[in-house]
Design a protein around this motif. Structure first.
Motif, PDB file in Angstrom:
ATOM      1  N   ALA A 160       0.832  -1.208   0.000  1.00 15.20           N
ATOM      2  CA  ALA A 160       0.000   0.000   0.000  1.00 15.20           C
ATOM      3  C   ALA A 160       0.862   1.252   0.000  1.00 15.20           C
ATOM      4  O   ALA A 160       0.576   2.231  -0.718  1.00 15.20           O
ATOM      5  CB  ALA A 160      -0.940   0.001   1.205  1.00 15.20           C
ATOM      6  N   GLN A 161       1.933   1.242   0.774  1.00 12.52           N
ATOM      7  CA  GLN A 161       2.834   2.392   0.802  1.00 12.52           C
ATOM      8  C   GLN A 161       3.558   2.547  -0.537  1.00 12.52           C
ATOM      9  O   GLN A 161       3.741   3.665  -1.020  1.00 12.52           O
ATOM     10  CB  GLN A 161       3.832   2.250   1.946  1.00 12.52           C
ATOM     11  CG  GLN A 161       3.187   2.395   3.327  1.00 12.52           C
ATOM     12  CD  GLN A 161       4.137   2.066   4.451  1.00 12.52           C
ATOM     13  OE1 GLN A 161       5.018   1.212   4.319  1.00 12.52           O
ATOM     14  NE2 GLN A 161       3.956   2.726   5.591  1.00 12.52           N
ATOM     15  N   ALA A 162       3.954   1.436  -1.117  1.00  9.87           N
ATOM     16  CA  ALA A 162       4.608   1.496  -2.426  1.00  9.87           C
ATOM     17  C   ALA A 162       3.673   2.079  -3.467  1.00  9.87           C
ATOM     18  O   ALA A 162       4.080   2.918  -4.291  1.00  9.87           O
ATOM     19  CB  ALA A 162       5.072   0.105  -2.848  1.00  9.87           C
ATOM     20  N   GLU A 163       2.423   1.652  -3.443  1.00  7.43           N
ATOM     21  CA  GLU A 163       1.454   2.177  -4.404  1.00  7.43           C
ATOM     22  C   GLU A 163       1.289   3.687  -4.239  1.00  7.43           C
ATOM     23  O   GLU A 163       1.173   4.419  -5.237  1.00  7.43           O
ATOM     24  CB  GLU A 163       0.118   1.463  -4.237  1.00  7.43           C
ATOM     25  CG  GLU A 163       0.147   0.021  -4.709  1.00  7.43           C
ATOM     26  CD  GLU A 163      -1.137  -0.728  -4.408  1.00  7.43           C
ATOM     27  OE1 GLU A 163      -1.368  -1.777  -5.039  1.00  7.43           O
ATOM     28  OE2 GLU A 163      -1.909  -0.282  -3.526  1.00  7.43           O
ATOM     29  N   GLU A 164       1.301   4.152  -2.991  1.00  2.13           N
ATOM     30  CA  GLU A 164       1.175   5.588  -2.760  1.00  2.13           C
ATOM     31  C   GLU A 164       2.414   6.323  -3.259  1.00  2.13           C
ATOM     32  O   GLU A 164       2.308   7.395  -3.877  1.00  2.13           O
ATOM     33  CB  GLU A 164       0.939   5.872  -1.278  1.00  2.13           C
ATOM     34  CG  GLU A 164       0.550   7.311  -1.000  1.00  2.13           C
ATOM     35  CD  GLU A 164       0.082   7.552   0.422  1.00  2.13           C
ATOM     36  OE1 GLU A 164      -0.413   8.666   0.673  1.00  2.13           O
ATOM     37  OE2 GLU A 164       0.206   6.645   1.265  1.00  2.13           O
ATOM     38  N   CYS A 165       3.595   5.762  -3.011  1.00  2.00           N
ATOM     39  CA  CYS A 165       4.827   6.381  -3.525  1.00  2.00           C
ATOM     40  C   CYS A 165       4.791   6.486  -5.048  1.00  2.00           C
ATOM     41  O   CYS A 165       5.219   7.495  -5.620  1.00  2.00           O
ATOM     42  CB  CYS A 165       6.035   5.560  -3.099  1.00  2.00           C
ATOM     43  SG  CYS A 165       6.443   5.643  -1.344  1.00  2.00           S
ATOM     44  N   LEU A 166       4.277   5.453  -5.690  1.00  2.00           N
ATOM     45  CA  LEU A 166       4.283   5.414  -7.148  1.00  2.00           C
ATOM     46  C   LEU A 166       3.248   6.336  -7.784  1.00  2.00           C
ATOM     47  O   LEU A 166       3.253   6.524  -8.998  1.00  2.00           O
ATOM     48  CB  LEU A 166       4.088   3.975  -7.637  1.00  2.00           C
ATOM     49  CG  LEU A 166       5.273   3.037  -7.353  1.00  2.00           C
ATOM     50  CD1 LEU A 166       4.897   1.593  -7.641  1.00  2.00           C
ATOM     51  CD2 LEU A 166       6.505   3.435  -8.157  1.00  2.00           C
ATOM     52  N   THR A 167       2.366   6.927  -6.963  1.00  3.96           N
ATOM     53  CA  THR A 167       1.458   7.931  -7.521  1.00  3.96           C
ATOM     54  C   THR A 167       2.214   9.192  -7.929  1.00  3.96           C
ATOM     55  O   THR A 167       1.702   9.997  -8.709  1.00  3.96           O
ATOM     56  CB  THR A 167       0.334   8.304  -6.528  1.00  3.96           C
ATOM     57  OG1 THR A 167       0.907   8.900  -5.358  1.00  3.96           O
ATOM     58  CG2 THR A 167      -0.493   7.082  -6.148  1.00  3.96           C
ATOM     59  N   PHE A 168       3.415   9.369  -7.398  1.00  2.00           N
ATOM     60  CA  PHE A 168       4.277  10.464  -7.833  1.00  2.00           C
ATOM     61  C   PHE A 168       5.034   9.978  -9.069  1.00  2.00           C
ATOM     62  O   PHE A 168       5.993   9.211  -8.963  1.00  2.00           O
ATOM     63  CB  PHE A 168       5.221  10.889  -6.706  1.00  2.00           C
ATOM     64  CG  PHE A 168       4.504  11.448  -5.514  1.00  2.00           C
ATOM     65  CD1 PHE A 168       4.130  12.783  -5.477  1.00  2.00           C
ATOM     66  CD2 PHE A 168       4.176  10.633  -4.448  1.00  2.00           C
ATOM     67  CE1 PHE A 168       3.450  13.298  -4.382  1.00  2.00           C
ATOM     68  CE2 PHE A 168       3.496  11.135  -3.349  1.00  2.00           C
ATOM     69  CZ  PHE A 168       3.128  12.473  -3.320  1.00  2.00           C
ATOM     70  N   GLU A 169       4.590  10.419 -10.230  1.00  4.00           N
ATOM     71  CA  GLU A 169       4.989   9.789 -11.488  1.00  4.00           C
ATOM     72  C   GLU A 169       6.486   9.826 -11.749  1.00  4.00           C
ATOM     73  O   GLU A 169       7.023   8.967 -12.430  1.00  4.00           O
ATOM     74  CB  GLU A 169       4.239  10.439 -12.648  1.00  4.00           C
ATOM     75  CG  GLU A 169       2.742  10.167 -12.611  1.00  4.00           C
ATOM     76  CD  GLU A 169       2.026  10.731 -13.820  1.00  4.00           C
ATOM     77  OE1 GLU A 169       2.704  11.330 -14.687  1.00  4.00           O
ATOM     78  OE2 GLU A 169       0.804  10.578 -13.902  1.00  4.00           O
ATOM     79  N   GLY A 170       7.182  10.817 -11.228  1.00 11.33           N
ATOM     80  CA  GLY A 170       8.603  10.917 -11.499  1.00 11.33           C
ATOM     81  C   GLY A 170       9.482  10.127 -10.548  1.00 11.33           C
ATOM     82  O   GLY A 170      10.711  10.199 -10.654  1.00 11.33           O
ATOM     83  N   PHE A 171       8.867   9.358  -9.629  1.00  8.42           N
ATOM     84  CA  PHE A 171       9.649   8.679  -8.593  1.00  8.42           C
ATOM     85  C   PHE A 171       9.708   7.174  -8.815  1.00  8.42           C
ATOM     86  O   PHE A 171       8.779   6.561  -9.339  1.00  8.42           O
ATOM     87  CB  PHE A 171       9.058   8.973  -7.207  1.00  8.42           C
ATOM     88  CG  PHE A 171       9.486  10.307  -6.667  1.00  8.42           C
ATOM     89  CD1 PHE A 171      10.551  10.394  -5.779  1.00  8.42           C
ATOM     90  CD2 PHE A 171       8.850  11.463  -7.066  1.00  8.42           C
ATOM     91  CE1 PHE A 171      10.951  11.630  -5.291  1.00  8.42           C
ATOM     92  CE2 PHE A 171       9.251  12.704  -6.583  1.00  8.42           C
ATOM     93  CZ  PHE A 171      10.308  12.782  -5.694  1.00  8.42           C
ATOM     94  N   MET A 172      10.830   6.609  -8.375  1.00 12.65           N
ATOM     95  CA  MET A 172      11.066   5.174  -8.451  1.00 12.65           C
ATOM     96  C   MET A 172      11.268   4.591  -7.067  1.00 12.65           C
ATOM     97  O   MET A 172      11.469   5.326  -6.094  1.00 12.65           O
ATOM     98  CB  MET A 172      12.307   4.887  -9.311  1.00 12.65           C
ATOM     99  CG  MET A 172      12.189   5.382 -10.735  1.00 12.65           C
ATOM    100  SD  MET A 172      13.564   4.761 -11.752  1.00 12.65           S
ATOM    101  CE  MET A 172      13.265   5.690 -13.265  1.00 12.65           C
ATOM    102  N   LEU A 173      11.230   3.262  -6.997  1.00 13.87           N
ATOM    103  CA  LEU A 173      11.549   2.522  -5.778  1.00 13.87           C
ATOM    104  C   LEU A 173      12.886   1.829  -5.984  1.00 13.87           C
ATOM    105  O   LEU A 173      13.131   1.236  -7.036  1.00 13.87           O
ATOM    106  CB  LEU A 173      10.485   1.470  -5.477  1.00 13.87           C
ATOM    107  CG  LEU A 173       9.030   1.920  -5.414  1.00 13.87           C
ATOM    108  CD1 LEU A 173       8.122   0.707  -5.162  1.00 13.87           C
ATOM    109  CD2 LEU A 173       8.825   2.965  -4.338  1.00 13.87           C
ATOM    110  N   SER A 174      13.753   1.897  -4.970  1.00 12.19           N
ATOM    111  CA  SER A 174      15.037   1.210  -5.056  1.00 12.19           C
ATOM    112  C   SER A 174      15.116   0.135  -3.989  1.00 12.19           C
ATOM    113  O   SER A 174      14.777   0.373  -2.825  1.00 12.19           O
ATOM    114  CB  SER A 174      16.190   2.205  -4.879  1.00 12.19           C
ATOM    115  OG  SER A 174      17.429   1.547  -5.028  1.00 12.19           O
ATOM    116  N   PHE A 175      15.566  -1.045  -4.394  1.00 11.75           N
ATOM    117  CA  PHE A 175      15.657  -2.190  -3.491  1.00 11.75           C
ATOM    118  C   PHE A 175      17.109  -2.442  -3.105  1.00 11.75           C
ATOM    119  O   PHE A 175      18.008  -2.373  -3.945  1.00 11.75           O
ATOM    120  CB  PHE A 175      15.070  -3.439  -4.149  1.00 11.75           C
ATOM    121  CG  PHE A 175      13.608  -3.315  -4.469  1.00 11.75           C
ATOM    122  CD1 PHE A 175      12.654  -3.481  -3.476  1.00 11.75           C
ATOM    123  CD2 PHE A 175      13.194  -3.003  -5.753  1.00 11.75           C
ATOM    124  CE1 PHE A 175      11.305  -3.346  -3.764  1.00 11.75           C
ATOM    125  CE2 PHE A 175      11.845  -2.866  -6.052  1.00 11.75           C
ATOM    126  CZ  PHE A 175      10.903  -3.034  -5.046  1.00 11.75           C
TER     127      PHE A 175
END
Length: 258
Positions: A160-175
């Motif tokens: 759920a938190q990842a989905e919210e982060c990804l609503t910011f179109e210019g942002f990525m997730l790093s693992f």
């Protein structure tokens, strides 16, 4: 070919063998790395390292939330000077950390806003640190970060938190290394995240990935996180390397700095 999108190889834990660590990474297929500053001194060190390793090491400049009380107009002025250097590809690492609370919340938030303003002014991506502060980071980005781009480094939240982060179109997730360990939601996050929104990192010298049993992480070891990500996505390491490298190059503009 992989890129370690977040390493602190400038720190004293690499003092005795820094050059060997960088060369070992390159020889092992980790051809580029981003070294983000955590305060003024480490930002200066990261920039110096990038200048010494053109096309291999790139710098971020910023002040970590643990050091937020050190952010002064004088520090900001020096960050502005460094941002003009071509080796600087990001603002950060900055963010909010309510786990250790080494700086008061109000100061962390103020410094967070200042970094967003720098990123906007200089058209650079943000490297954002979030720990036990998801809701406040989302609120600040909605209010002050619209239209910016960046990465939630070492993502540690749930789907759920990842989905919210990804609503910011210019942002990525790093693992990072935690993806290789049990007891978290990261495999589910890694499975659902769009392929064009993911990167890999070590956050070295911290967060040694499994199955390694060493005391210090280093850029070469990003391969283990990439292998785990490939396994989760049902892809080969080569495919994940190609995807994450392309994403990192695009976000930080590394293709323009080849």
């Amino acid at each position: 070919m992989l890129i370690d999108s977040h390493t602190h190889v400038d720190t004293e834990r690499f003092e005795d063998d820094r050059e060997a660590v960088i060369q070992s990474a390159v020889a092992g297929g980790v051809t580029r790395m981003i070294d983000p500053g955590c305060d003024l001194a480490s930002s200066q060190a990261a920039l110096a390292l990038a200048k010494a390793h053109p096309g291999v090491v790139f710098a971020g400049v910023g002040v970590h939330p643990h050091e937020a009380t050190t952010y002064t107009p004088e520090v900001e002025a020096q960050l502005r000077e460094m941002v003009r250097e071509p080796e600087v590809v990001a603002i950060g690492e900055f963010g909010l950390d309510y786990f250790r609370m080494l700086s008061p919340r109000d100061i962390q938030r103020e410094v967070f806003r200042a970094h967003l303003a720098l990123a906007r002014e200089y058209n650079l991506p943000c490297i954002i640190h979030v720990r036990d502060a998801h809701d406040d980071v989302m609120e600040l980005l909605r209010t002050h970060g619209q239209g910016l781009r960046g990465v939630f480094h070492c993502f540690s939240g749930d789907v759920a938190q990842a989905e919210e982060c990804l609503t910011f179109e210019g942002f990525m997730l790093s693992f990072a290394g935690p993806l290789t360990k049990q007891g978290n939601a990261l495999p589910e996050v890694a499975r659902m995240a769009p392929l064009d929104r993911i990167m890999v990192e070590t956050d070295s010298p911290y967060l040694v990935p499994k199955p390694l049993k060493v005391r210090r992480n280093e850029p070469l070891f990003v391969r283990h996180t990439a292998e785990k990500l490939a396994e989760i996505r049902g892809m080969t390491l080569e495919e994940i390397a190609r995807v994450t490298t392309a994403n990192t190059v695009r976000l930080f503009g590394l293709g323009e700095k080849a």
